[in-house]
Design a protein around this motif. Structure first.
Motif, PDB file in Angstrom:
ATOM      1  N   ASP A 117      24.767  -5.031  55.417  1.00  0.00           N
ATOM      2  CA  ASP A 117      25.526  -4.520  54.516  1.00  0.00           C
ATOM      3  C   ASP A 117      25.058  -4.920  53.349  1.00  0.00           C
ATOM      4  N   LEU A 118      24.155  -5.636  53.170  1.00  0.00           N
ATOM      5  CA  LEU A 118      23.437  -6.217  51.858  1.00  0.00           C
ATOM      6  C   LEU A 118      22.196  -5.346  51.556  1.00  0.00           C
ATOM      7  N   GLY A 119      21.956  -4.391  52.399  1.00  0.00           N
ATOM      8  CA  GLY A 119      20.770  -3.875  52.136  1.00  0.00           C
ATOM      9  C   GLY A 119      19.546  -4.070  52.971  1.00  0.00           C
ATOM     10  N   GLY A 120      19.712  -4.942  53.797  1.00  0.00           N
ATOM     11  CA  GLY A 120      18.519  -5.593  54.525  1.00  0.00           C
ATOM     12  C   GLY A 120      18.358  -5.108  55.968  1.00  0.00           C
ATOM     13  N   PRO A 121      17.552  -5.582  56.788  1.00  0.00           N
ATOM     14  CA  PRO A 121      17.363  -5.305  58.046  1.00  0.00           C
ATOM     15  C   PRO A 121      18.595  -5.812  58.962  1.00  0.00           C
ATOM     16  N   ASP A 122      18.879  -5.365  60.021  1.00  0.00           N
ATOM     17  CA  ASP A 122      20.033  -5.640  60.851  1.00  0.00           C
ATOM     18  C   ASP A 122      19.569  -6.890  61.499  1.00  0.00           C
ATOM     19  N   THR A 123      20.168  -7.851  60.924  1.00  0.00           N
ATOM     20  CA  THR A 123      19.859  -9.362  61.225  1.00  0.00           C
ATOM     21  C   THR A 123      21.097 -10.197  61.470  1.00  0.00           C
ATOM     22  N   PRO A 124      21.032 -10.936  62.712  1.00  0.00           N
ATOM     23  CA  PRO A 124      22.258 -11.712  62.883  1.00  0.00           C
ATOM     24  C   PRO A 124      22.337 -13.097  62.159  1.00  0.00           C
ATOM     25  N   GLY A 125      23.239 -13.577  61.848  1.00  0.00           N
ATOM     26  CA  GLY A 125      23.494 -14.801  60.915  1.00  0.00           C
ATOM     27  C   GLY A 125      24.499 -15.814  61.491  1.00  0.00           C
ATOM     28  N   ILE A 126      24.639 -16.803  61.227  1.00  0.00           N
ATOM     29  CA  ILE A 126      25.624 -17.794  61.447  1.00  0.00           C
ATOM     30  C   ILE A 126      25.617 -19.139  60.600  1.00  0.00           C
ATOM     31  N   GLY A 127      26.761 -19.463  60.150  1.00  0.00           N
ATOM     32  CA  GLY A 127      26.681 -20.621  59.181  1.00  0.00           C
ATOM     33  C   GLY A 127      28.044 -21.246  59.060  1.00  0.00           C
ATOM     34  N   PHE A 128      27.993 -22.389  58.271  1.00  0.00           N
ATOM     35  CA  PHE A 128      29.392 -22.923  57.667  1.00  0.00           C
ATOM     36  C   PHE A 128      29.242 -23.296  56.506  1.00  0.00           C
TER      37      PHE A 128
END
Ligand code: AMP
Length: 425
Positions: A290-301
């Motif tokens: 959505d921010l114009g980068g490659p389709d990349t998974p992410g997780i955080g807190f």
């Protein structure tokens, strides 16, 4: 003259509380750096559009952003959180994956200020990009859990849910919309308004009037794809392996729209229920794209620093550190000895304070007492004449004479060796 005060929702963090904040950050850094997370420092303001990706229908974006036009006509916003900034940084710099980073710092939301809810508040957090593996979800949750434990918090509960993948989430949102529309008369006017924008958010309502309808709402579990469901089961199994207690909560949707699959929240049972969420996070597999980068998974807190410290207060753990110096120099000659002795001690790696304004011996000894110093170094005419200092142990009140040249050796023997404060040559 006007008497200025901090703006609503902001606070001065004075000593010794600020030292507590630093200690909080240091323990957090140590906890997550042990798992390979590196520190990232994103800017405090960014193009407002970066934060719009959090979700137009969220209060954070639609009502609470500190956004403005800068002098160059750019629409910028103080960050309301840091996940969007980290994903923007990833899209901009394209580091190799897995990319594991941690952050700390202030965020800004124009909220109704009250105890535990501020307009400027600090968060510590981690983000890990480029990995689908459920083992990473477990690592991320476990790090938050470990951190709370290191602070000494015993009354934190972990709630967890899965929001499924894009398609699952959309089908669920549609089912929720239909359900809530068919019960619209029984919902509060606020919930009806939320329903127009985002049915998922209705589940967040803490209003008594909505509770019964929410309890009967369809559950996300029935809408999860086989792969999202399996992923979630693996996460729960990993938590069991690590003995991390959790409660599944199918109503947990969290305040930001970008979450997919695993979502979780930490709640302090020691705090009032209105402001008892001390942290939360989840997967946001579509955000980098959505921010114009490659389709990349992410997780955080992100864990709220201010509120976690309130939880520490409520549990009586992790108090502010006592501030003290090693040594207090009492100079009743002319103050020049205090000047050079404190400076030499600072260079030798010790902490040393002194009195000013040529105060009396009695007043300086009082200051020495207040400083919490272990030793007072007393310099009067006699000491100058004999080339030594009187050293008073502030705990036992015993005094002895130590030759000027033996001072550092004396402190090393009694307080331990210190690393000199010198520029590496
Ligand atoms: P969020 O970024 O909304 O998921 O929030 C994560 C955590 O940050 C929450 O659990 C709170 O502990 C903390 N937090 C969020 N908003 C505020 C606020 N306005 N004041 C204090 N803490 C907050």
């Amino acid at each position: 003259m006007p008497s200025f005060q901090t703006s609503p929702g902001t606070r001065d963090i004075l000593p010794p509380d600020a030292a507590r904040w630093r200690e909080f950050n240091a323990i957090f850094a140590d906890t997550v750096e042990a798992a390979g997370y590196g520190c990232i420092i994103p800017p405090i303001f960014e193009d407002a559009a970066v934060f719009h990706r959090i979700g137009e229908a969220t209060d954070v974006v639609s009502k609470e952003m500190y956004d403005f036009q800068d002098k160059g006509g750019r629409h910028v916003s103080l960050r309301p959180e840091q996940t969007a900034s980290v994903c923007r940084a990833y899209a901009q710099h394209r580091p190799t994956t897995p990319w594991k980073v941690w952050y700390t710092g202030p965020n800004f939301r124009y909220e109704k200020a009250q105890a535990g809810r501020y307009r400027q508040f600090d968060q510590v957090g981690i983000e890990a990009l480029g990995v689908h593996d459920s083992a990473l979800d477990v690592e991320v949750i476990a790090l938050a859990w470990k951190f709370y434990q290191r602070l000494g918090l015993l009354n934190v509960q972990l709630f967890i849910n899965s929001l499924g993948d894009d398609g699952d989430r959309e089908r669920y949102v549609e089912a929720l919309r239909e359900y809530f529309l068919s019960h619209a008369d029984a919902l509060t006017p606020e919930a009806r308004q939320t329903l127009d924008k985002n049915p998922l958010r209705v589940l967040d309502s803490k209003r008594q009037g909505d509770a019964e309808i929410i309890a009967g709402a369809p559950k996300i579990t029935a809408f999860l794809s086989a792969s999202a469901s399996q992923h979630f089961e693996e996460v729960l199994e990993g938590l069991r392996v690590l003995d991390i207690p959790f409660t599944q909560n199918e109503l947990l949707v969290r305040g930001l729209d970008y979450y997919r699959r695993t979502t979780f929240e930490f709640v302090s049972t020691a705090l009032e229920s209105a402001q008892n969420a001390v942290g939360g996070g989840g997967r946001y597999d579509g955000l980098v794209k959505d921010l114009g980068g490659p389709d990349t998974p992410g997780i955080g807190f992100a864990l709220g620093l201010d509120r976690t410290l309130l939880a520490c207060d409520a549990e009586g753990v992790f108090g502010a550190p006592k501030s003290s110096v090693d040594v207090f120099v009492v100079d009743v000659v002319d103050g020049t000895y205090a000047l050079s002795v404190t400076s030499a001690l600072h260079d030798a790696g010790y902490s040393a304070d002194r009195a000013f304004d040529s105060r009396s011996m009695k007043a300086q000894m009082k200051s020495a007492d207040r400083s919490g110093a272990r030793f007072a170094i007393i310099i009067a005419q006699d000491e100058v004449a004999s080339g030594s200092y009187t050293i008073r142990d502030m705990t036992s009140a015993q005094q002895q004479l130590v030759a000027k040249g033996d001072l550092v050796e004396f402190l090393t023997r009694n307080l331990g060796a210190r690393t000199p404060r010198r520029h590496p040559s």
